[in-house]
Design a protein around this motif. Structure first.
Motif, PDB file in Angstrom:
ATOM      1  N   GLY A 169       0.792  -1.234   0.000  1.00 16.09           N
ATOM      2  CA  GLY A 169       0.000   0.000   0.000  1.00 16.09           C
ATOM      3  C   GLY A 169       0.816   1.272   0.000  1.00 16.09           C
ATOM      4  O   GLY A 169       0.270   2.368   0.179  1.00 16.09           O
ATOM      5  N   GLY A 170       2.131   1.146  -0.202  1.00 10.75           N
ATOM      6  CA  GLY A 170       3.020   2.307  -0.197  1.00 10.75           C
ATOM      7  C   GLY A 170       3.029   3.024  -1.523  1.00 10.75           C
ATOM      8  O   GLY A 170       3.973   2.898  -2.305  1.00 10.75           O
ATOM      9  N   ASP A 171       1.960   3.776  -1.771  1.00  9.73           N
ATOM     10  CA  ASP A 171       1.824   4.505  -3.035  1.00  9.73           C
ATOM     11  C   ASP A 171       2.235   5.960  -2.908  1.00  9.73           C
ATOM     12  O   ASP A 171       2.395   6.657  -3.912  1.00  9.73           O
ATOM     13  N   SER A 172       2.361   6.450  -1.678  1.00 12.29           N
ATOM     14  CA  SER A 172       2.794   7.825  -1.452  1.00 12.29           C
ATOM     15  C   SER A 172       3.941   7.804  -0.447  1.00 12.29           C
ATOM     16  O   SER A 172       4.075   6.853   0.334  1.00 12.29           O
ATOM     17  N   PHE A 173       4.737   8.850  -0.486  1.00 12.54           N
ATOM     18  CA  PHE A 173       5.959   8.866   0.328  1.00 12.54           C
ATOM     19  C   PHE A 173       6.003  10.145   1.155  1.00 12.54           C
ATOM     20  O   PHE A 173       5.716  11.211   0.616  1.00 12.54           O
ATOM     21  N   PRO A 174       6.346  10.049   2.447  1.00 10.60           N
ATOM     22  CA  PRO A 174       6.651   8.807   3.156  1.00 10.60           C
ATOM     23  C   PRO A 174       5.369   8.066   3.559  1.00 10.60           C
ATOM     24  O   PRO A 174       4.309   8.668   3.672  1.00 10.60           O
ATOM     25  N   SER A 175       5.499   6.761   3.765  1.00 13.90           N
ATOM     26  CA  SER A 175       4.421   5.944   4.322  1.00 13.90           C
ATOM     27  C   SER A 175       5.016   5.025   5.376  1.00 13.90           C
ATOM     28  O   SER A 175       6.180   4.629   5.280  1.00 13.90           O
ATOM     29  N   LEU A 176       4.207   4.689   6.374  1.00 20.71           N
ATOM     30  CA  LEU A 176       4.624   3.785   7.451  1.00 20.71           C
ATOM     31  C   LEU A 176       3.660   2.609   7.554  1.00 20.71           C
ATOM     32  O   LEU A 176       2.438   2.798   7.480  1.00 20.71           O
ATOM     33  N   PHE A 177       4.232   1.434   7.727  1.00 20.86           N
ATOM     34  CA  PHE A 177       3.431   0.220   7.884  1.00 20.86           C
ATOM     35  C   PHE A 177       4.031  -0.646   8.980  1.00 20.86           C
ATOM     36  O   PHE A 177       5.256  -0.800   9.054  1.00 20.86           O
ATOM     37  N   ILE A 178       3.173  -1.227   9.790  1.00 16.28           N
ATOM     38  CA  ILE A 178       3.609  -2.206  10.789  1.00 16.28           C
ATOM     39  C   ILE A 178       3.228  -3.593  10.295  1.00 16.28           C
ATOM     40  O   ILE A 178       2.086  -3.815   9.862  1.00 16.28           O
ATOM     41  N   ASP A 179       4.195  -4.513  10.320  1.00 15.12           N
ATOM     42  CA  ASP A 179       3.950  -5.924  10.006  1.00 15.12           C
ATOM     43  C   ASP A 179       4.103  -6.708  11.312  1.00 15.12           C
ATOM     44  O   ASP A 179       5.207  -6.906  11.807  1.00 15.12           O
ATOM     45  N   LYS A 180       2.958  -7.090  11.866  1.00 10.33           N
ATOM     46  CA  LYS A 180       2.954  -7.830  13.125  1.00 10.33           C
ATOM     47  C   LYS A 180       2.411  -9.230  12.850  1.00 10.33           C
ATOM     48  O   LYS A 180       1.231  -9.370  12.524  1.00 10.33           O
ATOM     49  N   ALA A 181       3.304 -10.220  12.942  1.00  7.95           N
ATOM     50  CA  ALA A 181       2.926 -11.624  12.685  1.00  7.95           C
ATOM     51  C   ALA A 181       2.246 -11.788  11.331  1.00  7.95           C
ATOM     52  O   ALA A 181       1.270 -12.526  11.184  1.00  7.95           O
ATOM     53  N   GLY A 182       2.776 -11.068  10.327  1.00  4.46           N
ATOM     54  CA  GLY A 182       2.276 -11.224   8.960  1.00  4.46           C
ATOM     55  C   GLY A 182       1.086 -10.349   8.613  1.00  4.46           C
ATOM     56  O   GLY A 182       0.658 -10.313   7.458  1.00  4.46           O
ATOM     57  N   LYS A 183       0.537  -9.641   9.593  1.00  8.41           N
ATOM     58  CA  LYS A 183      -0.575  -8.719   9.320  1.00  8.41           C
ATOM     59  C   LYS A 183      -0.018  -7.312   9.190  1.00  8.41           C
ATOM     60  O   LYS A 183       0.604  -6.795  10.120  1.00  8.41           O
ATOM     61  N   ILE A 184      -0.227  -6.698   8.028  1.00  8.52           N
ATOM     62  CA  ILE A 184       0.357  -5.384   7.747  1.00  8.52           C
ATOM     63  C   ILE A 184      -0.701  -4.297   7.889  1.00  8.52           C
ATOM     64  O   ILE A 184      -1.772  -4.372   7.288  1.00  8.52           O
ATOM     65  N   VAL A 185      -0.394  -3.315   8.728  1.00  5.98           N
ATOM     66  CA  VAL A 185      -1.314  -2.216   9.009  1.00  5.98           C
ATOM     67  C   VAL A 185      -0.607  -0.895   8.701  1.00  5.98           C
ATOM     68  O   VAL A 185       0.538  -0.686   9.107  1.00  5.98           O
ATOM     69  N   GLU A 186      -1.285   0.006   7.983  1.00  3.13           N
ATOM     70  CA  GLU A 186      -0.707   1.329   7.700  1.00  3.13           C
ATOM     71  C   GLU A 186      -0.865   2.241   8.912  1.00  3.13           C
ATOM     72  O   GLU A 186      -1.894   2.246   9.582  1.00  3.13           O
ATOM     73  N   ILE A 187       0.183   2.986   9.196  1.00  2.74           N
ATOM     74  CA  ILE A 187       0.179   3.962  10.286  1.00  2.74           C
ATOM     75  C   ILE A 187       0.085   5.356   9.670  1.00  2.74           C
ATOM     76  O   ILE A 187       0.920   5.719   8.834  1.00  2.74           O
ATOM     77  N   PRO A 188      -0.919   6.153  10.041  1.00  2.00           N
ATOM     78  CA  PRO A 188      -1.052   7.493   9.448  1.00  2.00           C
ATOM     79  C   PRO A 188       0.192   8.353   9.706  1.00  2.00           C
ATOM     80  O   PRO A 188       0.809   8.265  10.765  1.00  2.00           O
ATOM     81  N   ILE A 189       0.534   9.168   8.721  1.00  5.16           N
ATOM     82  CA  ILE A 189       1.671  10.080   8.846  1.00  5.16           C
ATOM     83  C   ILE A 189       1.197  11.397   9.452  1.00  5.16           C
ATOM     84  O   ILE A 189       0.227  11.992   8.984  1.00  5.16           O
ATOM     85  N   ASN A 190       1.887  11.822  10.504  1.00  3.61           N
ATOM     86  CA  ASN A 190       1.657  13.153  11.069  1.00  3.61           C
ATOM     87  C   ASN A 190       2.972  13.924  10.922  1.00  3.61           C
ATOM     88  O   ASN A 190       3.967  13.584  11.558  1.00  3.61           O
ATOM     89  N   TYR A 191       2.977  14.933  10.063  1.00  2.00           N
ATOM     90  CA  TYR A 191       4.220  15.626   9.723  1.00  2.00           C
ATOM     91  C   TYR A 191       4.727  16.533  10.837  1.00  2.00           C
ATOM     92  O   TYR A 191       5.881  16.934  10.826  1.00  2.00           O
ATOM     93  N   GLU A 192       3.856  16.877  11.771  1.00  2.00           N
ATOM     94  CA  GLU A 192       4.228  17.860  12.791  1.00  2.00           C
ATOM     95  C   GLU A 192       4.473  17.258  14.172  1.00  2.00           C
ATOM     96  O   GLU A 192       5.205  17.839  14.973  1.00  2.00           O
ATOM     97  N   ASN A 193       3.869  16.106  14.451  1.00  2.38           N
ATOM     98  CA  ASN A 193       3.885  15.584  15.811  1.00  2.38           C
ATOM     99  C   ASN A 193       4.340  14.128  15.841  1.00  2.38           C
ATOM    100  O   ASN A 193       3.600  13.223  15.456  1.00  2.38           O
TER     101      ASN A 193
END
Length: 205
Positions: A169-193
Motif C-alpha cells: 500500500g506504499g503509493d505515497s511517500f513517506p508511508s509507514l506500515f507495521i507488520d505484526k505476525a504477517g498482518k500489515i497495518v498502515e500507520i497514518p503520517i503526522n508531519y508535525e507531531n
C-alpha cells in the motif's frame, strides 16, 4: 509471547520533498521505537529513469511544493537548484545509489547525503556523477559501489522493492506500515507531531 519483533516499514524516496520535510519527526519516531520493532527502509521509486528535461510547468509545480513544505514545517530548501541544473523527473538513479550503499551498510548515511546535496546544496541526484561523488565523500568502497550502482542486478532489486512497496500500500511517500505476525497495518503520517505516531505505534505493537 513471540520473540520476533514486529517490522516497521518506512516507504520513501531519496528525492521526495515530503520525506525531507518529515525527517526530524521520523528521527524522533525511530529513536522512540527502535527497541520495539525492526525498522526496514523500503524504496518507493517515485520517478523512473528519463533523459528528458523536466517541463517548466512541472519544475514550477515542484518548486511550489517546496514552498508549501517550507511554510508548513519550516524545512529548508535551496531554490538555486532550479537555475543551476537541468532537472529531470528521475529518482531511480538516486534509488539505485541507495541500494549500492545499503550493500555496504550505509543506506541511511547515503540517504542523508543525497537529501542534503539536493535540497541544501542545489546538486542534482538524477545525475550519476553526483551520486558517485557522494559515495566517495562518504568513504565507501568506490570501486564496489560503482559496480553495484550500475549493475542490472541492482536495477532489478529496485524494481522488486518498488513492487513490494506497492503491494503493501506504499503509493505515497513517506508511508509507514507495521507488520505484526504477517498482518500489515498502515500507520497514518503526522508531519508535525512525532508523539502521535509513537503512541499509535506502541498501541499496535
Amino acid at each position: 509471547m513471540s520473540s520476533v519483533k514486529p517490522k516497521l516499514y518506512y516507504v520513501y524516496d531519496p528525492m521526495c520533498s515530503w520525506c525531507w520535510g518529515y525527517k526530524p519527526v521520523w528521527h524522533k519516531i525511530k529513536q522512540a521505537v527502535a527497541d520495539d520493532v525492526d525498522i526496514i527502509y523500503v524504496l518507493g521509486g517515485l520517478a523512473p529513469d528519463t533523459d528528458e528535461i523536466m517541463p517548466e510547468m512541472m519544475q514550477a509545480q515542484i518548486a511550489s511544493y517546496w514552498k508549501k513544505i517550507e511554510k508548513y514545517l519550516g524545512t529548508k530548501f535551496n531554490y538555486e537548484f532550479w537555475t543551476e541544473n537541468t532537472p529531470r523527473r528521475a529518482t531511480y538513479p538516486a534509488c539505485r545509489a541507495i541500494l549500492a550503499a545499503r550493500y555496504q551498510g550505509a543506506e541511511q548515511v547515503m540517504l542523508d547525503a543525497v537529501q542534503m546535496a539536493y535540497y541544501l546544496e542545489a546538486k542534482n541526484p538524477s545525475d550519476n556523477p553526483v551520486l558517485i561523488t557522494l559515495a566517495k565523500q562518504l568513504g565507501l568502497n568506490i570501486a564496489q559501489f560503482e559496480i553495484d550502482f550500475l549493475s542490472s542486478q541492482t536495477q532489478q532489486a529496485l524494481l522488486t522493492e518498488v513492487a513490494f512497496a506497492r503491494k503493501i500500500g506504499g503509493d505515497s511517500f513517506p508511508s509507514l506500515f507495521i507488520d505484526k505476525a504477517g498482518k500489515i497495518v498502515e500507520i497514518p503520517i503526522n508531519y508535525e507531531n512525532a508523539d502521535t505516531t509513537i503512541g499509535h505505534l506502541k498501541s499496535v505493537i
